[in-house]
Structures are given as C-alpha cells and as structure tokens.
Design a protein around this motif. Structure first.
Motif, short mmCIF file in Angstrom:
data_model
loop_
_atom_site.label_atom_id
_atom_site.label_comp_id
_atom_site.label_asym_id
_atom_site.label_seq_id
_atom_site.Cartn_x
_atom_site.Cartn_y
_atom_site.Cartn_z
N UNK A 67 0.82 -1.21 0.00
CA UNK A 67 0.00 0.00 0.00
C UNK A 67 0.85 1.26 0.00
N UNK A 68 1.98 1.22 0.72
CA UNK A 68 2.87 2.39 0.78
C UNK A 68 3.38 2.79 -0.60
N UNK A 69 3.63 1.78 -1.45
CA UNK A 69 4.24 2.06 -2.75
C UNK A 69 3.26 1.91 -3.91
N UNK A 70 1.96 1.85 -3.60
CA UNK A 70 0.99 1.79 -4.67
C UNK A 70 0.89 0.43 -5.33
N UNK A 71 1.19 -0.62 -4.59
CA UNK A 71 1.07 -2.00 -5.07
C UNK A 71 1.83 -2.25 -6.37
N UNK A 72 3.14 -1.98 -6.40
CA UNK A 72 3.93 -2.18 -7.63
C UNK A 72 4.09 -3.66 -7.95
N UNK A 73 4.33 -4.01 -9.21
CA UNK A 73 4.42 -5.41 -9.61
C UNK A 73 5.64 -6.15 -9.07
N UNK A 74 6.74 -5.46 -8.87
CA UNK A 74 7.97 -6.09 -8.37
C UNK A 74 8.35 -5.46 -7.04
N UNK A 75 7.96 -6.12 -5.97
CA UNK A 75 8.18 -5.59 -4.62
C UNK A 75 8.57 -6.74 -3.70
N UNK A 76 9.55 -6.50 -2.84
CA UNK A 76 9.98 -7.56 -1.93
C UNK A 76 10.44 -7.00 -0.60
N UNK A 77 10.46 -7.88 0.40
CA UNK A 77 11.05 -7.59 1.70
C UNK A 77 12.34 -8.40 1.78
N UNK A 78 13.42 -7.78 2.22
CA UNK A 78 14.69 -8.50 2.39
C UNK A 78 15.10 -8.43 3.85
N UNK A 79 15.62 -9.54 4.36
CA UNK A 79 16.10 -9.58 5.73
C UNK A 79 17.51 -10.17 5.74
N UNK A 80 18.53 -9.33 5.54
CA UNK A 80 19.93 -9.79 5.63
C UNK A 80 20.40 -9.69 7.07
N UNK A 81 21.66 -10.04 7.30
CA UNK A 81 22.25 -9.76 8.60
C UNK A 81 23.52 -8.93 8.41
N UNK A 82 24.16 -8.54 9.49
CA UNK A 82 25.25 -7.58 9.40
C UNK A 82 26.49 -8.11 8.68
#
Length: 257
Positions: free
Chosen positions: A107-122
């Motif tokens: 919703x924040x980005x207007x439901x774009x077609x290519x969107x992801x969450x990434x969780x790396x570490x330090x």
C-alpha cells in the motif's frame, strides 16, 4: 547484474553494509547511489567510489533496483515523499524492514508489480550474509540476485519471516554470545583472550565449511568426533545438562514472540 543501477535509501548500519558488500563483490561502485540526510555517513562510501547524495529523489533516477534501508517507523513517510518519483513498471523495489506486513508495504508504494522484503544480517558487508527474500507481488529477480552476491539468499513465505529473523539476523548476536562464552572458557583453560577468540572463530569457520558440503548434517558431523567414552561426548553431555539446547530454543522462541 551488469550495468544495473542500484539506489539505496539510507546509509545506516544495513544500507551502508549492502553498499560496501557490493563493492567488495566487485560491483561497479559508480552504478550504486546511496542517499542519506547526514553527509557524515555518506563520506566513507564516497571514498569507496559509491555515488552519494542527500536527495532521495535524485538517488532514484535511472535506478532499476531501489532498496529502502530505513527504520520501520520512518519508512511510511519516506515512501510517501518518493512514491511519485518511482516508476513501478521499470523499477523493482526492495525494503529491508522488520515488522511491516507485506500488505502494508504494498500500500505504501501503490502496489507495484515487483516488490519484496529483504532480511539480511550484518555480515552482508563481508558477503557472508544469510538473507531472506519475501516476494510481495510476483517475483523479485533483481533483489534475489543482488543478495546472492552478498552471501546466500533464500526466498521464503512471509509467515516464516519472524523465524528467519530469529535464526539469521538476531542469530548473529546469538552466535557471538557463544563465541564470547567459549572464549571465556578458553581463558580459564590457559589461553590469552585474543588467542581464545581466534581459536573459537576459526573453529566455527571450519564447522560452517563442513555444513556447507552437499548432504551435510550437523548431527552426522558431531558423530564423527564423539568416540565412545571420549572427551567430546563428555563435554556435550555437560553442556546439555546445563541446558544448552533448551536455552537456544527458548531464546529463538522468545525472539519470535
């Protein structure tokens, strides 16, 4: 990912680490732009050849992959100010953020077609991160490929993200706590603190290398060094009696809560 321009919004611990990891991987620093309101955080990156700016909108220009590496409570306002500058048909968006549901992020980005969450570490700055990718809308090929350059990347479902965070992101701290405990034990056994830490770190490096082999299993590797009536099994049994395994599981479970 040759000739792909990357924009990183945020030069804090994670945003800066991603940029440094890419440079370490041999990625052209001239194709990386990092934006941050504080110039002091940008200076070390500029010295490495990375393009830097205090203007978030400028960083987005011509970028194929945009990575948001800001605090969760800051992300909504940052997204709101940049949404009109994002071309969802040409730009893939990735957010390194914890605790924000995928539906809220979309919703924040207007439901774009290519969107992801990434969780790396330090360890991402050293190209040794275990990174998890949650594909919010369709696939996220650029983010998956990028974090593959910085260690190992695994695509998972959103429901597994809290557990993944506990195991890998928070897990860095848990591993360090084992190193500290083992190093203190080494001092008690007669080594200098620096020597003990080096020994423990190299031992963990070796253990990780063994587990990286195809078909490897932790218990099988343990069996190789636990001879009947030997020293290793005595030590393991003493650790278990003190609650080693239950303590680790309890810590991970509490982290997910």
């Amino acid at each position: 990912m040759e000739n792909i321009r990357i924009a990183i919004i945020g030069a804090g611990a994670m945003g800066g680490a991603v940029a440094r990891g890419l440079v370490k991987a041999g990625y052209d620093p001239g194709l990386i732009t990092v934006a941050n309101p504080h110039e002091d955080k940008l200076a070390p990156l500029a010295e490495a050849g990375v393009r830097v700016t205090t203007d978030n909108a400028e960083a987005l220009r011509d970028a194929s992959l945009v990575i948001f590496a800001v605090k969760p409570w800051i992300l909504p306002s940052v997204a709101a100010t940049l949404r009109e500058h994002i071309n969802p048909e040409k730009q893939e968006i990735c957010a390194i953020v914890a605790g924000v549901p995928a539906t809220d992020l979309a919703a924040m980005f207007g439901n774009p077609p290519a969107l992801s969450i990434a969780m790396p570490n330090t360890a991402v700055a050293l190209r040794e991160s275990m990174t998890f990718i949650v594909e919010v809308n369709g696939q996220a090929p650029l983010a998956t490929e990028l974090f593959g350059l910085l260690g190992k990347a695994m695509v998972i479902g959103e429901k597994l993200l809290p557990a993944a965070t506990a195991l890998a992101s928070c897990g860095i701290a848990y591993a360090m706590r084992y190193v500290r405990a083992a190093s203190e034990g080494g001092v008690q056994l007669g080594f200098r603190a620096s020597e003990a830490q080096t020994i423990v770190a190299e031992t963990l490096r070796g253990a990780a290398a063994l587990l990286s082999q195809p078909g490897a299993h932790a218990e099988a590797e343990i069996d190789k060094v636990t001879t009947p009536g030997g020293l290793t099994i005595r030590g393991l049994n003493a650790m278990e009696k003190a609650g080693f395994t239950p303590a680790v599981i309890a810590g991970l479970t509490e982290c997910v809560k």
